[in-house]
Write a protein that holds these residues in place. Structure first.
Motif, PDB file in Angstrom:
ATOM      1  N   PHE A 141       0.776  -1.297   0.099  1.00  0.00           N
ATOM      2  CA  PHE A 141      -0.035  -0.012  -0.028  1.00  0.00           C
ATOM      3  C   PHE A 141       0.796   1.126  -0.040  1.00  0.00           C
ATOM      4  O   PHE A 141       0.595   2.135  -0.387  1.00  0.00           O
ATOM      5  CB  PHE A 141      -1.049  -0.234   1.225  1.00  0.00           C
ATOM      6  N   GLN A 142       2.093   1.223   0.791  1.00  0.00           N
ATOM      7  CA  GLN A 142       3.143   2.502   0.694  1.00  0.00           C
ATOM      8  C   GLN A 142       3.572   2.546  -0.517  1.00  0.00           C
ATOM      9  O   GLN A 142       3.410   3.846  -0.951  1.00  0.00           O
ATOM     10  CB  GLN A 142       3.724   2.184   1.898  1.00  0.00           C
ATOM     11  N   PHE A 444       8.392  -2.590 -10.337  1.00  0.00           N
ATOM     12  CA  PHE A 444       9.857  -2.707  -9.838  1.00  0.00           C
ATOM     13  C   PHE A 444      10.487  -1.554  -9.609  1.00  0.00           C
ATOM     14  O   PHE A 444      11.184  -1.002  -8.605  1.00  0.00           O
ATOM     15  CB  PHE A 444      10.473  -3.273 -11.368  1.00  0.00           C
ATOM     16  N   LEU A 445       9.995  -0.438 -10.400  1.00  0.00           N
ATOM     17  CA  LEU A 445      10.753   0.838 -10.192  1.00  0.00           C
ATOM     18  C   LEU A 445      10.379   1.875  -9.138  1.00  0.00           C
ATOM     19  O   LEU A 445      11.264   2.756  -8.312  1.00  0.00           O
ATOM     20  CB  LEU A 445      10.660   1.692 -11.352  1.00  0.00           C
ATOM     21  N   ALA A 446       9.295   1.657  -8.716  1.00  0.00           N
ATOM     22  CA  ALA A 446       8.376   2.441  -7.638  1.00  0.00           C
ATOM     23  C   ALA A 446       8.938   2.176  -6.191  1.00  0.00           C
ATOM     24  O   ALA A 446       9.290   3.291  -5.484  1.00  0.00           O
ATOM     25  CB  ALA A 446       6.947   2.426  -7.656  1.00  0.00           C
ATOM     26  N   SER A 447       9.177   0.999  -5.817  1.00  0.00           N
ATOM     27  CA  SER A 447       9.795   0.640  -4.603  1.00  0.00           C
ATOM     28  C   SER A 447      11.214   1.209  -4.264  1.00  0.00           C
ATOM     29  O   SER A 447      11.727   1.146  -3.312  1.00  0.00           O
ATOM     30  CB  SER A 447       9.786  -0.695  -4.498  1.00  0.00           C
ATOM     31  N   LEU A 448      11.975   1.410  -5.550  1.00  0.00           N
ATOM     32  CA  LEU A 448      13.349   1.707  -5.715  1.00  0.00           C
ATOM     33  C   LEU A 448      13.589   3.193  -5.589  1.00  0.00           C
ATOM     34  O   LEU A 448      14.477   3.785  -5.002  1.00  0.00           O
ATOM     35  CB  LEU A 448      14.091   0.795  -6.382  1.00  0.00           C
ATOM     36  N   PHE A 449      12.854   3.728  -6.549  1.00  0.00           N
ATOM     37  CA  PHE A 449      13.396   4.924  -7.099  1.00  0.00           C
ATOM     38  C   PHE A 449      12.265   5.984  -7.118  1.00  0.00           C
ATOM     39  O   PHE A 449      12.439   7.094  -7.677  1.00  0.00           O
ATOM     40  CB  PHE A 449      14.214   4.723  -8.529  1.00  0.00           C
ATOM     41  N   SER A 450      11.190   5.697  -6.450  1.00  0.00           N
ATOM     42  CA  SER A 450      10.154   6.912  -6.522  1.00  0.00           C
ATOM     43  C   SER A 450      10.393   7.999  -5.262  1.00  0.00           C
ATOM     44  O   SER A 450       9.882   8.971  -5.369  1.00  0.00           O
ATOM     45  CB  SER A 450       8.773   6.406  -6.429  1.00  0.00           C
ATOM     46  N   VAL A 467      10.049   8.991 -12.122  1.00  0.00           N
ATOM     47  CA  VAL A 467       9.154   7.830 -11.815  1.00  0.00           C
ATOM     48  C   VAL A 467       7.906   8.230 -11.817  1.00  0.00           C
ATOM     49  O   VAL A 467       6.868   7.550 -12.065  1.00  0.00           O
ATOM     50  CB  VAL A 467       9.816   7.085 -10.829  1.00  0.00           C
ATOM     51  N   GLU A 468       7.553   9.284 -10.920  1.00  0.00           N
ATOM     52  CA  GLU A 468       6.222   9.731 -10.774  1.00  0.00           C
ATOM     53  C   GLU A 468       5.410  10.174 -12.011  1.00  0.00           C
ATOM     54  O   GLU A 468       4.147   9.837 -12.366  1.00  0.00           O
ATOM     55  CB  GLU A 468       6.301  11.176  -9.823  1.00  0.00           C
ATOM     56  N   ASP A 469       6.085  10.813 -12.906  1.00  0.00           N
ATOM     57  CA  ASP A 469       5.516  11.299 -14.183  1.00  0.00           C
ATOM     58  C   ASP A 469       5.098  10.108 -15.140  1.00  0.00           C
ATOM     59  O   ASP A 469       4.192   9.942 -15.612  1.00  0.00           O
ATOM     60  CB  ASP A 469       6.875  12.121 -14.826  1.00  0.00           C
ATOM     61  N   ALA A 470       6.238   9.215 -15.103  1.00  0.00           N
ATOM     62  CA  ALA A 470       6.069   7.844 -15.882  1.00  0.00           C
ATOM     63  C   ALA A 470       4.852   6.935 -15.448  1.00  0.00           C
ATOM     64  O   ALA A 470       3.764   6.570 -16.012  1.00  0.00           O
ATOM     65  CB  ALA A 470       7.116   7.004 -15.902  1.00  0.00           C
ATOM     66  N   ALA A 471       4.484   7.043 -13.967  1.00  0.00           N
ATOM     67  CA  ALA A 471       3.493   6.159 -13.466  1.00  0.00           C
ATOM     68  C   ALA A 471       2.040   6.908 -13.680  1.00  0.00           C
ATOM     69  O   ALA A 471       1.162   6.265 -13.739  1.00  0.00           O
ATOM     70  CB  ALA A 471       3.617   6.308 -11.904  1.00  0.00           C
ATOM     71  N   GLY A 472       2.183   8.269 -13.980  1.00  0.00           N
ATOM     72  CA  GLY A 472       0.875   9.187 -14.152  1.00  0.00           C
ATOM     73  C   GLY A 472       0.590   9.039 -15.876  1.00  0.00           C
ATOM     74  O   GLY A 472      -0.625   9.547 -15.890  1.00  0.00           O
ATOM     75  N   THR A 478       4.711   6.823 -25.525  1.00  0.00           N
ATOM     76  CA  THR A 478       5.566   7.851 -24.622  1.00  0.00           C
ATOM     77  C   THR A 478       5.786   7.225 -23.194  1.00  0.00           C
ATOM     78  O   THR A 478       6.635   7.686 -22.616  1.00  0.00           O
ATOM     79  CB  THR A 478       4.118   9.135 -24.281  1.00  0.00           C
ATOM     80  N   ARG A 479       5.037   6.429 -22.696  1.00  0.00           N
ATOM     81  CA  ARG A 479       5.210   5.749 -21.130  1.00  0.00           C
ATOM     82  C   ARG A 479       6.365   4.927 -21.287  1.00  0.00           C
ATOM     83  O   ARG A 479       7.115   5.012 -20.353  1.00  0.00           O
ATOM     84  CB  ARG A 479       3.972   5.169 -20.716  1.00  0.00           C
ATOM     85  N   LYS A 480       6.590   4.128 -22.339  1.00  0.00           N
ATOM     86  CA  LYS A 480       7.651   3.266 -22.514  1.00  0.00           C
ATOM     87  C   LYS A 480       8.991   4.362 -22.738  1.00  0.00           C
ATOM     88  O   LYS A 480       9.976   3.964 -22.077  1.00  0.00           O
ATOM     89  CB  LYS A 480       7.414   2.560 -23.872  1.00  0.00           C
ATOM     90  N   ASP A 481       8.903   5.073 -23.311  1.00  0.00           N
ATOM     91  CA  ASP A 481      10.214   6.073 -23.559  1.00  0.00           C
ATOM     92  C   ASP A 481      10.354   6.709 -22.112  1.00  0.00           C
ATOM     93  O   ASP A 481      11.820   6.905 -22.032  1.00  0.00           O
ATOM     94  CB  ASP A 481       9.983   7.266 -24.435  1.00  0.00           C
ATOM     95  N   ALA A 482       9.501   6.889 -21.396  1.00  0.00           N
ATOM     96  CA  ALA A 482       9.761   7.607 -19.839  1.00  0.00           C
ATOM     97  C   ALA A 482      10.449   6.425 -19.224  1.00  0.00           C
ATOM     98  O   ALA A 482      11.304   6.924 -18.331  1.00  0.00           O
ATOM     99  CB  ALA A 482       8.258   8.067 -19.189  1.00  0.00           C
ATOM    100  N   TYR A 483      10.221   5.329 -19.316  1.00  0.00           N
ATOM    101  CA  TYR A 483      10.759   4.288 -18.362  1.00  0.00           C
ATOM    102  C   TYR A 483      12.080   3.716 -18.943  1.00  0.00           C
ATOM    103  O   TYR A 483      12.991   3.728 -18.261  1.00  0.00           O
ATOM    104  CB  TYR A 483       9.826   3.002 -18.271  1.00  0.00           C
ATOM    105  N   ARG A 484      12.367   3.989 -20.216  1.00  0.00           N
ATOM    106  CA  ARG A 484      13.736   3.827 -20.868  1.00  0.00           C
ATOM    107  C   ARG A 484      14.401   5.087 -20.363  1.00  0.00           C
ATOM    108  O   ARG A 484      15.633   4.557 -19.832  1.00  0.00           O
ATOM    109  CB  ARG A 484      13.686   3.884 -22.285  1.00  0.00           C
ATOM    110  N   ARG A 485      14.056   6.066 -20.148  1.00  0.00           N
ATOM    111  CA  ARG A 485      15.027   7.313 -19.656  1.00  0.00           C
ATOM    112  C   ARG A 485      15.281   7.073 -18.157  1.00  0.00           C
ATOM    113  O   ARG A 485      16.381   7.397 -17.718  1.00  0.00           O
ATOM    114  CB  ARG A 485      14.248   8.414 -19.880  1.00  0.00           C
ATOM    115  N   ILE A 486      14.386   6.642 -17.319  1.00  0.00           N
ATOM    116  CA  ILE A 486      14.428   6.144 -15.786  1.00  0.00           C
ATOM    117  C   ILE A 486      15.634   5.219 -15.851  1.00  0.00           C
ATOM    118  O   ILE A 486      16.667   5.444 -15.051  1.00  0.00           O
ATOM    119  CB  ILE A 486      13.288   5.632 -15.373  1.00  0.00           C
ATOM    120  N   ASN A 487      15.580   4.115 -16.531  1.00  0.00           N
ATOM    121  CA  ASN A 487      16.672   3.090 -16.607  1.00  0.00           C
ATOM    122  C   ASN A 487      18.140   3.648 -16.963  1.00  0.00           C
ATOM    123  O   ASN A 487      18.976   3.460 -16.357  1.00  0.00           O
ATOM    124  CB  ASN A 487      16.543   1.957 -17.623  1.00  0.00           C
ATOM    125  N   GLU A 488      18.018   4.708 -17.759  1.00  0.00           N
ATOM    126  CA  GLU A 488      19.197   5.570 -18.095  1.00  0.00           C
ATOM    127  C   GLU A 488      19.750   6.235 -17.150  1.00  0.00           C
ATOM    128  O   GLU A 488      20.795   6.336 -16.863  1.00  0.00           O
ATOM    129  CB  GLU A 488      19.196   6.051 -19.498  1.00  0.00           C
TER     130      GLU A 488
END
Length: 532
Positions: A141-142, A444-450, A467-472, A478-488
């Motif tokens: 939940f958190q 995967f990404l929210a628990s580590l990098f949000s 991370v918040e922008d991609a989640a929204g 567009t969302r996939k590109d946002a997550y690619r940038r996060i991994n970078e």
């Protein structure tokens, strides 16, 4: 020979089996784990300290509790998309902030109480209240609802109401399109409010609407029985038994001697033997991640130069070959390949280059101080099936690079996850991983990098915002590109080192004719079929 390729003699010794001289004569396979043909015994590889999935995120907790507690929506096993379950339908408002669920009228709780909107609301409010207090590691939940929230990033959760007996309304403070998928997690299974009223701990005796009813827990064995009044299709299995069996070799012998009908996390050295003996082996798709956590609050690893040195000192492909089943792949990102959001060139940030690692250490002001490196012992996990051996291989590389390593072995039974997620500036490194619980990169990404966590000590607000922008965003390119940038972005700052996307497997006796394997490891045991 690596520890993962041990011979039969070493396996016998490790398992502590009382076989005369351990001569190599293995017991013949047994046809059944029980005199009762309607009982199924599934040997877990690790204990479930609690059966409350809302506060304990371990796979074993989720696997057992999911048979008792059911969520409003359940994941399609093929696509991961949400399907109606306790909620027969739902609607999402145009602005994406209001979720209205229409509940089924037929389910009832195992204690005979009515399943209705007020019961669902009581569960949500309990989860939200618990999320206002820090947990190590954070609860589902958190993580999903970004609780407790900050002034810069308020929590997603706004309120939960019950306008009538069959309607639940969940309101958010901002859009989160992946929410409906996130609600398929076992962590959001609905419990009878009576089971947690007046401060009761539902983790000791869960009461839900599911196909199985909690029967008893004795030591490290949990027993469930079939719910004879289940609102859905009745299971064939009448009794489910979940013993904890530590050690791959020991689980192997439980299967051969008939003490178990199914075992989790087949050892890498046992695949061939089991296959030759005719046992069914089902491999899960790689939906978990092993990684090395680097604590940026540690004085040494506040330096990105030294974090990069640590990454280049680890021979990840050798670890994958030596300590994981065939089919496991080296990880270059923090999201499994099925999402197709790998960053461009991220692999080079983590490539094995001992010479480069040594040069980075030599050019730094590192003074040789010992670095505390935590790793779990006495356990097999989907993402760390041989944690002690993997630790040793990583520590060897770090030492060759010029680091001084202080081993910190922590028994899994001493709540290893809580220990490494707690604030500790003296902890430099920790071996850990993530088991995917729903099909979305945010899992995967929210628990580590949000936001900042005590596990990593990441401070980069730009990463949190990304991370918040991609989640929204809605699903799409567009969302996939946002997550690619996060991994970078992550590969540029190296707050952790991805190690592997592990394969894990379940082995089944001949009496199990149908087993619904799923990537998350949480099977629907009401769909298991047994031979007559």
């Amino acid at each position: 020979m690596s520890t993962s390729r041990r011979g039969f003699l070493g396996g016998c010794l490790a398992a502590g089996l009382a076989l005369s001289g351990c001569s190599g004569e293995e017991p013949s396979p047994a046809a059944s784990a029980s005199a009762d043909p309607t009982r199924l015994t599934f040997a877990d590889a690790a204990p479930a300290p609690s059966l409350d999935p809302s506060t304990d995120g371990r796979l074993e907790t989720a696997r057992i509790s999911a048979q008792v507690l059911e969520p409003l929506v359940r994941a399609n096993p093929d696509t991961g998309e949400a399907m109606a379950h306790l909620a027969e339908s739902w609607k999402i408002s145009g602005d994406g902030l209001t979720y209205t669920f229409r509940l089924r009228s037929s389910p009832r709780f195992h204690d005979g109480r009515t399943f209705d909107a007020q019961a669902v609301r009581a569960n949500v409010l309990r989860w939200a209240e618990a999320a206002r207090t820090q947990h190590h590691p954070p609860t589902a939940f958190q993580t999903v609802f970004r609780m407790p929230g900050t002034a810069e990033a308020p929590a997603l959760f706004a309120e939960c109401t019950a306008p009538d007996a069959r309607t639940v309304v969940l309101r958010l403070n901002r859009r989160h399109p992946a929410l409906i998928r996130a609600l398929t997690q076992p962590a959001f299974g609905i419990a009878s409010p009576a089971s947690f009223a007046d401060g009761k701990d539902p983790g000791g005796h869960p009461v839900g609407t599911g196909p199985f009813v909690f029967q008893q827990r004795e030591d490290q064995t949990v027993r469930l029985r079939r719910n004879e009044d289940y609102w859905g299709d009745a299971p064939q299995v009448q009794e489910l038994v979940f013993p904890t069996v530590i050690g791959a070799q020991t689980r192997y012998y439980w299967l051969l001697t008939g003490e178990a009908d199914a075992i989790d996390l087949v050892g890498t050295s046992d695949f061939v033997s089991l296959a030759r003996r005719g046992y069914q082996i089902q491999q899960r798709d790689p939906y978990n991640l092993a990684f090395l956590a680097i604590n940026q609050r540690h004085p040494v690893f506040a330096s990105v130069q030294l974090r990069r040195a640590a990454a280049h000192a680890i021979n990840r492909s050798d670890i994958v070959r030596s300590y994981y089943p065939e089919g496991t792949e080296t990880a270059n990102d923090f999201t499994p390949k099925l999402f197709d959001v790998s960053g461009s060139g991220t692999g080079s940030a983590y490539r094995y280059d001992l010479g480069l690692a040594q040069r980075l250490v030599q050019a730094s002001d590192y003074d040789g101080r010992a670095l505390r490196f935590c790793y779990p012992t006495d356990v097999s996990l989907p993402y760390l099936q041989e944690p002690e051996a993997i630790y040793a291989r990583i520590a060897e590389g770090l030492t060759k690079a010029g680091f001084t390593i202080e081993p910190v072995p922590i028994p899994w039974s001493e709540d290893y996850p809580a220990r490494i997620h707690a604030e500790d500036p003296d902890r430099a490194l920790a071996l850990t991983g993530i088991m995917g619980t729903y099909r979305d990169p945010d899992a995967f990404l929210a628990s580590l990098f949000s936001r900042r966590t005590d596990l990593l000590g990441v401070q980069e607000s730009e990463l949190f915002e990304a991370v918040e922008d991609a989640a929204g965003q809605q699903d799409g390119d567009t969302r996939k590109d946002a997550y690619r940038r996060i991994n970078e972005m992550v590969s540029e700052t190296v707050p952790a080192v991805p190690l592997a996307y592990p394969i894990s497997a379940v082995a089944l006796s001949s009496r199990v004719t149908g087993y619904p394997l799923v990537a998350t490891g949480v099977a629907e045991f009401d769909r298991v079929t047994l031979s007559d």
